[in-house]
Enzyme design. Structure first.
Site, PDB file in Angstrom:
ATOM      1  N   GLY A 109       0.802  -1.221   0.000  1.00 24.63           N
ATOM      2  CA  GLY A 109       0.000   0.000   0.000  1.00 24.63           C
ATOM      3  C   GLY A 109       0.838   1.275   0.000  1.00 24.63           C
ATOM      4  O   GLY A 109       0.373   2.317  -0.471  1.00 24.63           O
ATOM      5  N   GLU A 112       1.568   1.766  -3.520  1.00 26.01           N
ATOM      6  CA  GLU A 112       0.315   2.158  -4.187  1.00 26.01           C
ATOM      7  C   GLU A 112      -0.059   3.608  -3.863  1.00 26.01           C
ATOM      8  O   GLU A 112      -0.581   4.319  -4.721  1.00 26.01           O
ATOM      9  CB  GLU A 112      -0.809   1.197  -3.766  1.00 26.01           C
TER      10      GLU A 112
END
Ligand code: HXC
Length: 258
Positions: A109, A112
């Site tokens: 994440g 991301e």
């Protein structure tokens, strides 16, 4: 505010948000993503801000979603809470340029989140990976969609399926990041870039961001049409006339951000 999960400050026309869970390598839990979303939207509506920087610390930008929190979640938990969509995607609503300044780990994440920003400045120490496969999950915060668009299917499949880690140099070569700088220069270089961007006409910056993002989501014909409409709209702005007149008069433009 020492235990705040993010720190927020301004420097000139730049808003800086620092992810602040150093003991967990800035693992991204709901409290942090809520706070990040609130800070982003606050800078987005502040007329004194022209660009936003998201950063971490020397060791980690962010090592991913918080595994300790997720470990026992059920399908119904994540479905009902609208995991990721509810707060991680707030960044998609931000119209001003957002720059990720990445040192150390940008994993899962964290990678991301960086990919959700408009520009990534990487320190030489930066490492990028989508290692979710090791946990038997997937890069579900946009990673399987943004990474192939950024670096192509071949490299994206390799990263997602094998959990391969990219150095900053590789990430630069593959087009995952915008530029790489010496680790001790990350803040200086990113802030100089952000101040430079923030000095330009804000509505023109917003139009450019919106147009480039359209390139990801539409055909060339549709994208070109969108770009042309944005271009024509610039001629309704005071700043475009000021910018062109300033050039003709060999002086610095004075933008009103209108
Ligand atoms: C929770 C984390 C964490 C994470 C690190 N920590 N990453 N906690 N969630 N994602 C914690 C560790 O448990 C440890 O806590 C402390 O931070 C320091 O980490 P270490 O592992 O001791 O550091 P190091 O040996 O330097 O290794 C760094 C690392 C490793 C290679 C980044 O921490 C790692 O592999 N982390 C997980 C990376 C990952 O899998 N990310 C993807 C998550 S899934 P203690 O208490 O022991 O000191 C994801 C999905 C998003 O992001 C999309 C939605 C599904």
């Amino acid at each position: 505010m020492d235990d705040a999960v993010i720190l927020s400050r301004t420097e000139g026309r730049v808003g800086v948000i620092t992810l602040n869970r150093p003991k967990q390598l800035n693992a991204l839990n709901d409290a942090l993503m809520d706070a990040l979303g609130i800070a982003l939207l606050a800078f987005d509506v502040d007329p004194a801000i022209g660009a936003i920087v998201i950063t971490g610390n020397d060791k980690a930008f962010a090592a991913g979603a918080d595994i300790a929190v997720m470990a026992d979640w059920t399908y119904m938990d994540v479905f009902q809470s609208d995991f990721i969509t509810r707060n991680w995607e707030t960044i998609r609503r931000v119209r001003k340029p957002v720059i990720a300044a990445v040192a150390g780990f940008a994993m899962g994440g964290g990678c991301e989140l960086a990919l959700s920003c408009d520009i990534i400045v990487a320190a030489e120490s930066a490492q990028f990976a989508l290692p979710e496969i090791k946990l038997a999950v997937l890069p579900g915060a946009g990673g399987t969609q943004r990474l192939p668009r950024a670096i192509g299917k071949a490299k994206a499949m390799d990263m997602c399926l094998s959990a391969r880690t990219l150095s900053a140099e590789e990430a630069d070569r593959y087009g995952l990041v915008s530029r790489v700088v010496a680790s001790d220069q990350l803040t200086t270089e990113t802030m100089a870039l952000a101040q430079r961007i923030a000095g330009y006409s804000l509505p023109a910056l917003m139009a450019i961001k919106e147009s480039v993002n359209r390139a990801w989501e539409s055909s060339l014909t549709e994208g070109i049409l969108f770009e042309r409409r944005e271009l024509h709209a610039r001629f309704a702005s005071a700043d475009a006339h000021e910018g062109m007149h300033a050039f003709m008069e060999k002086r610095k433009p004075s933008f009103s951000h209108r």
